[in-house]
Scaffold this motif. Structure first.
Motif, PDB file in Angstrom:
ATOM      1  N   ILE A 186      40.633  54.952  47.885  1.00 26.54           N
ATOM      2  CA  ILE A 186      39.266  55.339  47.526  1.00 26.54           C
ATOM      3  C   ILE A 186      38.526  54.159  46.911  1.00 26.54           C
ATOM      4  O   ILE A 186      39.056  53.473  46.039  1.00 26.54           O
ATOM      5  CB  ILE A 186      39.291  56.508  46.505  1.00 26.54           C
ATOM      6  CG1 ILE A 186      39.940  57.746  47.138  1.00 26.54           C
ATOM      7  CG2 ILE A 186      37.876  56.843  46.018  1.00 26.54           C
ATOM      8  CD1 ILE A 186      40.162  58.880  46.151  1.00 26.54           C
ATOM      9  N   LYS A 217      38.214  56.913  51.576  1.00 27.60           N
ATOM     10  CA  LYS A 217      36.939  57.497  51.142  1.00 27.60           C
ATOM     11  C   LYS A 217      36.155  56.496  50.314  1.00 27.60           C
ATOM     12  O   LYS A 217      36.733  55.785  49.496  1.00 27.60           O
ATOM     13  CB  LYS A 217      37.210  58.708  50.242  1.00 27.60           C
ATOM     14  CG  LYS A 217      37.125  60.026  50.951  1.00 27.60           C
ATOM     15  CD  LYS A 217      37.002  61.128  49.917  1.00 27.60           C
ATOM     16  CE  LYS A 217      38.272  61.921  49.854  1.00 27.60           C
ATOM     17  NZ  LYS A 217      38.650  62.680  48.772  1.00 27.60           N
ATOM     18  N   ARG A 261      35.608  58.578  55.256  1.00 25.65           N
ATOM     19  CA  ARG A 261      34.378  59.216  54.785  1.00 25.65           C
ATOM     20  C   ARG A 261      33.618  58.244  53.901  1.00 25.65           C
ATOM     21  O   ARG A 261      34.202  57.631  53.017  1.00 25.65           O
ATOM     22  CB  ARG A 261      34.698  60.439  53.909  1.00 25.65           C
ATOM     23  CG  ARG A 261      35.321  61.601  54.597  1.00 25.65           C
ATOM     24  CD  ARG A 261      34.248  62.502  55.187  1.00 25.65           C
ATOM     25  NE  ARG A 261      34.822  63.618  55.925  1.00 25.65           N
ATOM     26  CZ  ARG A 261      35.379  63.507  57.126  1.00 25.65           C
ATOM     27  NH1 ARG A 261      35.448  62.333  57.707  1.00 25.65           N
ATOM     28  NH2 ARG A 261      35.870  64.565  57.739  1.00 25.65           N
TER      29      ARG A 261
END
Ligand SMILES: Nc1ncnc2c1ncn2[C@@H]1O[C@H](COP(=O)(O)OP(=O)(O)OP(=O)(O)O)[C@@H](O)[C@H]1O
Ligand SMILES: [Mg+2]
Lengths: 252, 484
Positions: free
Chosen positions: B329, B358, B389
């Motif tokens: 992340i 992400k 994402r």
């Protein structure tokens, strides 16, 4: 006398909106101002609170014995003038709690007082939230952001209760309120009413005046007051509309 | 024509060779001669008693730097920087010790007071002799003891080179190679000092690390180098900078920060940058060209950058994340404020390589005066980054109509299963909002502070608590006098 407006002329972008407006308000009084759309009621509120762009071309606004037309809006507010906005503004990311603490402390600084202790502040919040029946859910949210029309108006009265102004203008605080909310708002105002303050209530509906009983009712038309009377005048207006007032003005 | 050309050549030769004759190799001197040559690089390395491999690293960077040009793609305007007009090494200067705060610039003290900085801290920041109230050395020693207990290494970069050369050698330049960009090459050649931090496997650093607590933190200079390694399963929150206004005689700053996280490790890196922005006309401000990058090397690792940028005449800065490990992340939360003549071109890069990676980008630009504020961001999703994402939100707030806000989002999505979302808004502080606050008794400047802090809240909330409170005040102070 708390407020004395004398022959006030106000222009916006060179267009004259208030055309010789007169009004005097004593401590302890409630005045209602009614009148058709676009006659200058909100303009009056803006002129009293010192909004930029509302040019006072002549006349005086005497508040507590001083002409205030050259004072900045925040100074007027700290001198005790409050406006419940017709269209309250959203301030994203600023919680009502934070907003109120900032406002209260600004006033205290203006009065030469120390910032309000946290405990005292929270106590006051709880007390005033009860008064206008709003939940902590709401006061933790950003000022007016995503509020319903009714919530926005309740929030205005809540702020008024927190700041305890000497002179408050309520600009159509009743518009868009259901009957329960209307009662809550009216109760809030009535609870604050005292011999040490005064209110000007701008409204289109005499219904509000059943709950906030005014000492005087004024009818505004085309930038000035064309008729004044007691509470009965509001009833008469409701019955007959404004047409006869317009005539009254012409015949004057 | 030909004669003119010849004259030019002679002129150039004379001016550029000045240093050849003037160069002093005496290592006893504390300051390198002005300008940058291979000898300067050798001088710095020798002064710092560096191992051969590090000198080689610097020289490689220097030689590469010679072959490239200063980038001009950013929306920034400044007079050309003369790289031969800079002193690249000066031994840390003893700060002049003052007797009392009375000797300090009252304007500076005023700002400190508004920020709520304690008297003792004020004295420390301005170089006033501190009496027995806090013995800062003993505070720092306790701090070091705590870290040592957990096996955490936190020291100056120079110390790390001497005491942990294997770690430095292993990781230096692995996230930001010297070839990365012009300023990275320059820094790699001449970096003066900085911080080194290593968090061992499974260790959660119990305190927020701030350079303030590092022994020998004095004067890291204009070419700062930071290397932060978080081993498997570790966590650290790292604070850089401070809200107090920073003055420096050096106009050019080109720092590098490298972060590496292994499996399940997390690094939170927070910055408050408040370098001197110059006067109202922008004269004398710092040029800040920074390369910051994190590599999420391990799976489930996380790097988040939070920055509050209020200072410098010029800010060129793109803290980035390379998301290599699966499920890693990257986050970027930024508030950049520009006032008067300040210019900021800042943003981030999120490079998705691992699966299920992400990233979140929240950027809040605030421009006032005649300043210019640009967001520049790249989101790249590689072919293999299945289910990646990204969400980006870039907001600009304008105060007045002489300032500029610009957004340059670059999106390259090469994977069908990945989703990249970008939202952007531009707004002005409305006259309605301002009047609403004023009607409640709040003066214009406080009203602006309130509205701006509300606007930036999402980002400020990501800062460690005390930092956040100071940052809020800082925003308000930076914008003082911006509406009038
Ligand atoms: N900011 C402005 N710019 C231009 N015209 C304005 C502005 N504010 C008010 N006016 C004009 O001034 C006149 C009076 O407006 P004002 O809002 O005072 O009326 P009002 O009596 O409050 O009406 P309502 O009952 O609809 O609220 C209107 O014609 C309005 O269009
Ligand atoms: Mg109105």
């Amino acid at each position: 006398m708390l407020l004395n407006i004398k022959d006030l002329h106000v222009s916006i972008h060179g267009k004259e909106i208030l055309k010789g407006f007169n009004l005097s308000v004593n401590y302890g009084e409630v005045h209602a101002i009614m009148g058709p759309n676009g006659t200058g009621k909100s303009t009056l509120a803006a002129a009293i609170t010192g909004r930029e762009g509302y040019e006072i071309t002549s006349g005086e606004i005497i508040y507590k014995g001083k002409n205030i037309i050259d004072l900045a809006p925040d100074v007027r507010a700290n001198e005790g003038i409050f406006l419940s906005f017709q269209y309250p503004v959203e301030i994203p990311g600023v919680s009502i709690t934070n907003f109120m603490r900032t406002a209260l402390n600004a006033k205290r600084e203006f009065m030469g007082e120390a910032p309000i202790p946290a405990g005292e502040f929270l106590k006051r919040m709880e007390e005033k939230k009860k008064l206008v029946d709003i939940q902590s859910k709401l006061t933790n949210r950003s000022v007016n952001e995503g509020f319903s029309g009714g919530e926005k108006k309740k929030n205005e009265i809540f702020q008024m209760a927190m700041l305890e102004p000497t002179f408050a203008v309520l600009d159509e605080t009743d518009s868009g309120l259901d009957i329960d909310a209307l009662k809550v708002v009216a109760n809030g105002v009535n609870a604050l009413r005292s011999e040490d303050n005064a209110f000007v209530v701008i409204t289109h509906y005499q219904r509000l005046l059943d709950y906030i009983v005014p000492d005087f009712v004024h009818v505004m038309y085309d930038g000035r007051i064309v008729k004044s009377g007691g509470k009965g005048l509001a009833l008469e207006l409701e019955e007959k509309g404004y047409d006869w007032i317009k005539d009254y003005d012409v015949n004057r | 024509m030909k004669e003119e050309k010849e004259n030019e050549n002679i002129l150039e030769e004379v001016t550029s060779s000045e240093y050849k004759y003037g160069f002093v190799t005496d290592i006893e001197t504390e300051t390198a001669p002005m300008g940058l040559t291979e000898d300067t690089v050798k001088f710095i390395s020798k002064k710092k008693n560096e191992p051969e491999w590090l000198l080689e690293y610097r020289l490689k960077a220097y030689r590469y730097w010679l072959t490239i040009e200063e980038p001009d793609w950013a929306l920034l305007n400044h007079p050309p920087i003369n790289y031969q007009d800079i002193i690249y090494y000066a031994a840390p200067k003893q700060k002049e010790v003052k007797e009392s705060l009375d000797e300090v610039d009252p304007e500076l003290l005023d700002t400190f007071n508004k920020l709520g900085i304690s008297l003792d801290e004020q004295k420390m920041l301005t170089g006033v002799a501190v009496d027995a109230v806090i013995d800062s050395v003993s505070v720092k020693t306790t701090f070091q003891d705590t870290l040592a207990k957990h096996g955490i290494i936190f020291c100056s970069f120079s110390e790390a080179v001497q005491n942990h050369p294997e770690l430095v050698k292993k990781y230096l330049g692995t996230v930001v190679p010297h070839t990365d960009n012009f300023f990275a090459a320059l820094n790699s050649a001449v970096f003066s000092d900085g911080s080194f931090c290593y968090i061992p496997k499974g260790v959660r650093c119990p305190i927020e690390l701030s350079t303030y607590f590092r022994i020998n933190a004095a004067n890291t200079g204009q070419f700062e180098r930071t290397l932060l390694v978080a081993d498997e399963g570790s966590y650290v929150s790292y604070l850089e900078g401070c809200t107090a206004p920073q003055r420096d005689e050096n106009q050019l700053h080109a720092a590098i920060v490298e972060i590496i996280t292994f499996d399940d490790a997390e690094v939170k890196y927070s910055t408050v940058q408040n370098w001197y922005p110059g006067d109202k006309n922008g004269v004398g401000g710092i040029y800040n060209f920074v390369t910051k990058r994190g590599l999420c090397k391990g799976k489930n690792s996380k790097i988040s950058w939070t920055q509050v940028e209020t200072g410098s005449a010029i800010t060129w800065k793109y803290p980035s994340c390379t998301l290599l490990g699966d499920n890693s992340i990257g986050e970027f939360y930024s508030v950049a404020v520009t006032n008067n003549m300040q210019q900021a071109d800042t943003g981030t890069k999120m490079i998705h390589i691992g699966k299920n990676t992400k990233s979140t980008i929240i950027s809040k630009g605030i421009s006032a005066g005649k300043s210019n504020n640009s967001y520049r961001g790249l989101v790249r999703v590689s072919k293999k980054a299945d289910n990646a994402r990204n969400f980006s939100q870039c907001d600009s707030l304008l105060l007045g109509d002489k300032c500029g806000a610009h957004t340059f989002p670059y999106i390259k999505n090469n994977n069908r299963s990945s989703v990249v979302e970008h939202e952007a808004t531009t707004s002005k502080i409305s006259e309605d909002q301002l009047f609403y606050c004023q009607q409640r008794g709040i003066d214009t400047e406080k009203s602006i502070g309130l509205i701006v802090n509300g606007y930036a809240k999402e980002v400020l909330n990501k800062l460690p608590m005390e930092f956040a409170v100071e940052a809020q005040k800082l925003l308000a102070i930076t914008l003082e006098g911006s509406v009038g």
